[in-house]
Design an enzyme around this catalytic site. Structure first.
Site, mmCIF file in Angstrom:
data_model
loop_
_atom_site.group_PDB
_atom_site.id
_atom_site.type_symbol
_atom_site.label_atom_id
_atom_site.label_comp_id
_atom_site.label_asym_id
_atom_site.label_seq_id
_atom_site.Cartn_x
_atom_site.Cartn_y
_atom_site.Cartn_z
ATOM 1 C CB SER A 1 -0.001 -7.528 -2.455
ATOM 2 O OG SER A 1 0.099 -7.232 -1.104
ATOM 3 C CG ASP B 1 -0.638 -0.311 -2.878
ATOM 4 O OD1 ASP B 1 0.098 -0.440 -3.868
ATOM 5 O OD2 ASP B 1 -0.373 -0.813 -1.769
ATOM 6 C CG HIS C 1 2.699 -3.079 -2.070
ATOM 7 N ND1 HIS C 1 1.342 -2.894 -1.864
ATOM 8 C CD2 HIS C 1 2.941 -4.374 -1.787
ATOM 9 C CE1 HIS C 1 0.812 -4.033 -1.461
ATOM 10 N NE2 HIS C 1 1.751 -4.953 -1.414
HETATM 11 N N1 ARG Z 1 1.308 -3.915 3.877
HETATM 12 C C1 ARG Z 1 1.277 -4.135 2.471
HETATM 13 C C2 ARG Z 1 1.400 -5.623 2.154
HETATM 14 O O1 ARG Z 1 2.123 -6.336 2.796
HETATM 15 C C3 ARG Z 1 2.385 -3.458 1.749
HETATM 16 C C4 ARG Z 1 2.283 -2.003 1.706
HETATM 17 C C5 ARG Z 1 3.538 -1.344 1.186
HETATM 18 N N2 ARG Z 1 3.606 -0.017 1.707
HETATM 19 C C6 ARG Z 1 4.548 0.445 2.559
HETATM 20 N N3 ARG Z 1 4.379 1.620 3.106
HETATM 21 N N4 ARG Z 1 5.657 -0.222 2.828
HETATM 22 O O2 ARG Z 1 0.843 -6.094 1.204
#
Ligand code: ARG
Length: 712
Positions: free
Chosen positions: A647, A222, A86
């Site tokens: 992330s 991811d 992501h």
């Molecule tokens: N929740 C994750 C973060 O903020 C991002 C994941 C992205 N995936 C999604 N389905 N939008 O780091």
């Protein structure tokens, strides 16, 4: 829930500090003093100097900030970078076309030559940091207005930046901590030639989509991989075919031995924003006014985008990244509303403030702190309605490509019109490129619908605070209004804008209806009454005093500064959550490929999987990546303290070896940005064994795995 409480209490009583989750996003320069002994007790085998050293190469040299908003780590001597899918998403989508759809199908460069350069992508290496609190605070006094204070601080910051940037070699950034009570400077080196090496297909890299986002049990692969390029001397350079892979000062070793519950785990990265000192009034404001508007505004934009994304792959590629970004915080903000409400966070904060207020009104503290709580509460009361209004407007500006055009292309075009012929010919190539890429990144029918829906929502829901004059004038028929905007405006077509470059006129810009709307919306967002401006000034000073007083009085246990996109370390353990029947793993700290395949839904938007994956699962074709116990690991949990911006951060064992990649937090603990929950807060990581399995076995890119230093 009840049972959970009982068992957790029992655990806490039995093992004392053992089960404590590890709150704290620590500065690397203070590890030795504040954390090292504790870390050693928990399983760290490195010295503090091996993690952060100014003079010698250390772990910190392998950690980069990725494109300003994420974290990545160097995992080979040839500058190979690992980050989340992501985090690479925008670049992957940009490099994709319906014919060569890397987002959909994945990609692995067979050789260095095939590594793909996105338009703009940079990574930032951390060189060193230091404390400049005394120096900066000596320039201010308590009699100053906030504006004067800021001016004095900024002047000193400019001097510090200049002193440390070595003639432009480094980027220096001075940041404030503890709500303006401390200041540190950070020295960075930026590299701008960063290329895509490989990515799994989106069905794997974003497996579970928004349904599973922010949730455990999780089965998302991811990750994506990039490479940093430099000139022949290892210095940062603009993109060039003669650039070579960077040989970094330090790169991480990968450990394939797998994780056990209670193993030591630490994470280094760039957490974006926490607000752990936020007063009760701020939490109330967010829960009741700001976040509900944010959630509704973002969903309104998402629905309009999705309508068109589902119709064509080309449109999908245009909006995929924007949609994912908006959706991510749409779900996060709803999760925060729920968690903050459920845990009554505002109530526990206001109890703390009541204690503070008592301390603040003791004779010896009264002059300095006596009014702090009242001033803070007054500010929130006065701005609740504005915060609702601002959030609707911000989501309009965020989801509509035209919302901010007066500050981007509009501004550039009017500067162009005002310039002389010679200046214009210099400006023209950049402008042409800017116009072209603006239209490449939008789909007009979608933009019209986004703007219509957002204007209607903003105008009808921002009650209690005056809306922007240009929207008030519309009078209800947003369909008609937006259609006429797009008939009349220069910004509605690439041809019209290009023609403007031949025959520019300043009046044409200022009189343009889309330009005027955008201008009015942004100006309105920035404007405030004298009463609010005064309250804001006083609030800022009082919030600073609140934090100072909470620390001085020892009423707050927090010993680390809030996240603000500076490099931090958090340490803790691999740690399960209470058993969950949705997870088929034996202990609820990991997930397996069996669980992943169980979620599979053919043809689904979020839970489809490549046929090859199903086949390999059927054959248990896991190679050296399976766990000793026989299962193929996918994700695991640690109790580290992270937030957005972390992330892509590496999860490291006690020797500083890479065991996983952090990518998410769990929804039950979504209040974490304002209050850390010792029982529930977890970091969700993808197991490094699954990452390597995907590269090596699933994608056949074993040359990439061969580049890494691996311990088995
Ligand atoms: N929740 C994750 C973060 O903020 C991002 C994941 C992205 N995936 C999604 N389905 N939008 O780091």
């Amino acid at each position: 829930m009840k049972q959970l409480k009982i068992s957790l209490v029992a655990i806490l009583v039995l093992v004392g500090s053992f089960a404590r989750a590890d709150e704290g996003m620590w500065f690397l320069m203070f590890l030795d003093r504040l954390n090292h002994r504790d870390m050693q007790k928990m399983g760290l085998q490195l010295t503090a100097e091996e993690i952060y050293s100014i003079n010698n190469h250390s772990l910190k040299d392998a950690i980069v900030q990725f494109n300003g908003g994420c974290t990545a780590e160097v995992i080979s001597k040839d500058g190979l970078l690992l980050t989340n899918h992501h985090c690479g998403y925008d670049a992957i989508a940009e490099l994709s076309t319906p014919e060569h759809n890397y987002l959909k199908n994945g990609y692995w460069a067979a050789s260095r030559k095939e590594e793909l350069k996105p338009k703009s992508l940079y990574v930032r290496f951390f060189v060193r940091m230091d404390d400049v609190s005394k120096r900066i605070l000596s320039k201010v006094n308590s009699g100053m207005t906030e504006a004067d204070r800021e001016k004095a601080i900024n002047a000193e910051i400019a001097v510090i930046e200049k002193e440390n940037n070595e003639g432009g070699k480094y980027t220096v950034s001075v940041r404030s901590f503890f709500q303006g009570n401390e200041f540190y400077y950070f020295v960075y080196q930026d590299y701008k030639d960063v290329r895509l090496v490989g990515t799994p297909p989106e069905s794997v890299g974003k497996y579970g989509g928004d349904t599973d986002n922010w949730e455990w049990p999780r089965h998302t692969g991811d990750f994506s991989m990039f490479r940093v390029y430099a000139d022949a001397n290892g210095n940062p350079a603009e993109y060039s075919t003669s650039n070579v892979p960077l040989h970094p000062k330090y790169h991480l070793t990968v450990n394939l031995k797998g994780v056990q519950e209670n193993d030591f785990a630490m994470i280094l990265g760039y957490p974006g924003r926490t607000n752990r000192w936020m007063p009760a009034g701020g939490i109330e404001q967010n829960v009741k006014f700001a976040y509900p508007a944010w959630v509704e505004g973002s969903k309104t934009g998402m629905d309009q985008m999705k309508k068109y994304m589902d119709q064509s792959e080309a449109v999908n590629l245009i909006y995929a990244s924007k949609y994912a970004g908006v959706a991510n915080y749409w779900k996060n903000r709803q999760g925060m509303i729920d968690a903050l409400t459920k845990f009554q966070t505002a109530k526990s904060k206001s109890e703390q403030e009541a204690k503070f207020n008592k301390w603040a009104n003791k004779a010896e503290n009264k002059v300095k702190y006596g009014n702090v709580v009242a001033t803070i509460n007054n500010y929130y009361k006065l701005t609740n309605e504005k915060s609702r209004h601002d959030n609707y407007l911000q989501q309009l500006l965020r989801t509509s490509a035209y919302g901010t055009i007066s500050r981007t292309l509009g501004k550039q075009l009017s500067a162009y019109a005002a310039a002389n012929t010679e200046e214009r010919s210099k400006m023209r190539p950049d402008l042409e490129a800017g116009i072209k890429s603006f239209f490449e990144e939008l789909y007009l029918p979608a933009e019209k619908d986004i703007l219509k829906a957002q204007l209607a929502l903003y105008a009808t829901k921002s009650v209690g605070y005056d809306i922007a004059p240009s929207v008030k004038k519309i009078g209800g028929d947003y369909e008609k209004y937006v259609n006429s905007l797009f008939t009349l405006s220069l910004f509605a077509s690439e041809e019209k804008m290009m023609a403007f470059l031949d025959l520019p006129s300043e009046g044409m810009i200022t009189n343009d209806p889309i330009y005027a709307l955008s201008n009015d919306l942004i100006a309105h967002l920035g404007s405030k009454s004298d009463e609010i401006a005064k309250a804001q000034n006083d609030f800022q000073a009082s919030f600073r005093l609140l934090v100072e007083g909470l620390r001085e009085s020892n009423l707050a246990p927090i010993k680390y500064p809030d996240a603000n996109s500076t490099l931090r370390l958090t340490y803790g353990k691999v740690r399960s959550l209470p058993a969950d029947k949705r997870n088929d793993a034996k202990v609820n700290f990991y997930t397996t490929m069996d669980g992943l395949v169980k979620k599979y839904k053919a043809g689904d938007d979020e839970f489809d999987l490549p046929a090859r994956m199903l086949e390999m699962h059927k054959n248990k074709d896991y190679g050296q990546y399976a766990d000793k116990k026989g299962y193929m690991p996918v994700c695991f949990l640690t109790d580290n303290d992270i937030t957005g911006g972390n992330s892509g951060s590496p999860v490291l064992n006690g020797k500083g070896e890479l065991i996983g990649l952090a990518f998410d937090g769990n929804i039950e603990a979504m209040a974490g940005d304002v209050i850390f929950d010792n029982k529930l807060q977890r970091t969700i990581n993808v197991d490094i064994r699954y990452v390597l399995w995907l590269i090596d076995k699933f994608s056949g890119a074993s040359h990439i795995v061969n580049e890494m230093d691996i311990v088995k």
